[in-house]
Every structure is written in structure tokens, then in C-alpha cells.
Design a protein around this motif. Structure first.
Motif, mmCIF file in Angstrom:
data_model
loop_
_atom_site.group_PDB
_atom_site.id
_atom_site.type_symbol
_atom_site.label_atom_id
_atom_site.label_comp_id
_atom_site.label_asym_id
_atom_site.label_seq_id
_atom_site.Cartn_x
_atom_site.Cartn_y
_atom_site.Cartn_z
ATOM 1 N N ALA A 1 0.847 -1.188 0.000
ATOM 2 C CA ALA A 1 0.000 0.000 0.000
ATOM 3 C C ALA A 1 0.883 1.238 0.000
ATOM 4 O O ALA A 1 1.845 1.315 0.761
ATOM 5 N N PRO B 1 0.835 5.806 -0.761
ATOM 6 C CA PRO B 1 -0.016 6.989 -0.902
ATOM 7 C C PRO B 1 -0.059 7.469 -2.343
ATOM 8 O O PRO B 1 0.897 7.286 -3.105
ATOM 9 N N LEU C 1 -5.773 9.714 -7.853
ATOM 10 C CA LEU C 1 -6.029 8.338 -8.275
ATOM 11 C C LEU C 1 -6.065 8.184 -9.788
ATOM 12 O O LEU C 1 -5.678 7.135 -10.308
ATOM 13 N N ARG D 1 -11.761 0.043 -7.869
ATOM 14 C CA ARG D 1 -11.570 1.479 -7.665
ATOM 15 C C ARG D 1 -12.682 2.016 -6.782
ATOM 16 O O ARG D 1 -13.855 1.719 -6.992
ATOM 17 N N ASP E 1 -11.558 6.570 -2.469
ATOM 18 C CA ASP E 1 -10.359 6.840 -1.678
ATOM 19 C C ASP E 1 -9.167 5.934 -1.976
ATOM 20 O O ASP E 1 -8.101 6.090 -1.388
ATOM 21 N N ARG E 2 -9.322 4.968 -2.897
ATOM 22 C CA ARG E 2 -8.215 4.058 -3.195
ATOM 23 C C ARG E 2 -8.473 3.317 -4.511
ATOM 24 O O ARG E 2 -9.606 3.229 -4.984
ATOM 25 N N THR F 1 -7.034 -0.404 -6.433
ATOM 26 C CA THR F 1 -6.293 -1.646 -6.247
ATOM 27 C C THR F 1 -5.909 -2.213 -7.604
ATOM 28 O O THR F 1 -6.724 -2.257 -8.525
ATOM 29 N N VAL G 1 -2.126 -1.292 -3.652
ATOM 30 C CA VAL G 1 -3.221 -0.376 -3.380
ATOM 31 C C VAL G 1 -2.646 1.031 -3.259
ATOM 32 O O VAL G 1 -1.731 1.270 -2.476
ATOM 33 N N CYS G 2 -3.180 1.948 -4.044
ATOM 34 C CA CYS G 2 -2.821 3.361 -3.944
ATOM 35 C C CYS G 2 -3.946 4.055 -3.193
ATOM 36 O O CYS G 2 -5.084 4.090 -3.658
ATOM 37 N N HIS G 3 -3.619 4.563 -1.999
ATOM 38 C CA HIS G 3 -4.595 5.245 -1.150
ATOM 39 C C HIS G 3 -4.492 6.751 -1.374
ATOM 40 O O HIS G 3 -3.394 7.317 -1.299
ATOM 41 N N SER H 1 -4.158 10.377 -0.653
ATOM 42 C CA SER H 1 -3.528 10.971 0.523
ATOM 43 C C SER H 1 -2.858 12.286 0.165
ATOM 44 O O SER H 1 -2.360 12.459 -0.950
#
Length: 132
Positions: free
Chosen positions: A11, A13, A17, A35, A38-39, A41, A50-52, A54
Motif C-alpha cells: 500500500a 499513498p 487516483l 476502484r 479513496d483508493r 487496487t 493499493v494506492c490510497h 492521501s
């Protein structure tokens, strides 16, 4: 322990997105899995990335102490990635280079930076037994 049905979970940041999807799917060829607001996958070379969303993203792309990536067992797969990086003009942070030349740990490497300055390293060891 781990079998072919297991996936490593990573994971990181992401400030945007849409940029993450553009880089990982249309740049590196990862598969979009899910998708949310907030994130996002991805199937990242068989593992889960996973890009969260941030605001706390690195100010600059710095390799150490934190990066992630793939160690390719087959030289052909590493070569294919190098061609993809060149063709799609992805942001290269370092390399391609040969590290530890003349030693048992000799390997080729390239480091990329995603739009949120997360660093991704790809490697290929001359002796694939040394990738661990």
C-alpha cells in the motif's frame, strides 16, 4: 507457506487516483482490480498494490529507505519491461544499471517514480536463486 494463489499486499499513498491509474495501468500494464473514491487496487505483476488517496505523499522521489518492486527471474521479462519503459517514456529515477558487477549478486536494475513519487525498482539477477 506462500503458494501461487497468495499475493503480497503493498500500500502506497497517491495524491491523484487518476494519475495512479494512468501510470500503473497504461504505463506499466498492471491490471485495475477495484476502484473506490479513496483508493485503487491493482494486480501488480501478480501481487496486490493499493494506492490510497492521501495528501501525505513524498515531496520527491527518493530510493532509500522505502521502495518496492519486482525481481524478475527471467532476463527476457526484465528486457520486456525496459522496452516498455522506453516506449511509454516512463519517469526513470535511476538506471538501467548493472549492480555488484563481477560478484555472485550481479544484477540489472532500473528504478522508476510514479506520479506521487513512490519509487519502484525492477531487477533481474544473473543467478535467479539470489533474488531472495
Amino acid at each position: 507457506m506462500r503458494n501461487t494463489h497468495d499475493a503480497c499486499h503493498i500500500a502506497v499513498p497517491a495524491k491523484d487516483l487518476d494519475e495512479a491509474v494512468e501510470f500503473y495501468v497504461f504505463g506499466l500494464g498492471a491490471k485495475l482490480a477495484r476502484r473506490y473514491d479513496d483508493r485503487v487496487t491493482f494486480d501488480f505483476f501478480g501481487d496486490q498494490l493499493v494506492c490510497h488517496l492521501s495528501d501525505d505523499v513524498p515531496e520527491e522521489a527518493v530510493m532509500y529507505p522505502r521502495h518496492f518492486g519486482v525481481s524478475f527471474a527471467a532476463a527476457e521479462d526484465f528486457d520486456r519491461l525496459l522496452r516498455l519503459v522506453e516506449h511509454r517514456k516512463l519517469r526513470v529515477l535511476a538506471g538501467p544499471a548493472l549492480r555488484f558487477e563481477g560478484t555472485a549478486e550481479q544484477h540489472r536494475t532500473i528504478a522508476l517514480a510514479d506520479p506521487s513519487n513512490n519509487v519502484i525498482e525492477f531487477k533481474n539477477y544473473d543467478d535467479p536463486r539470489l533474488q531472495f
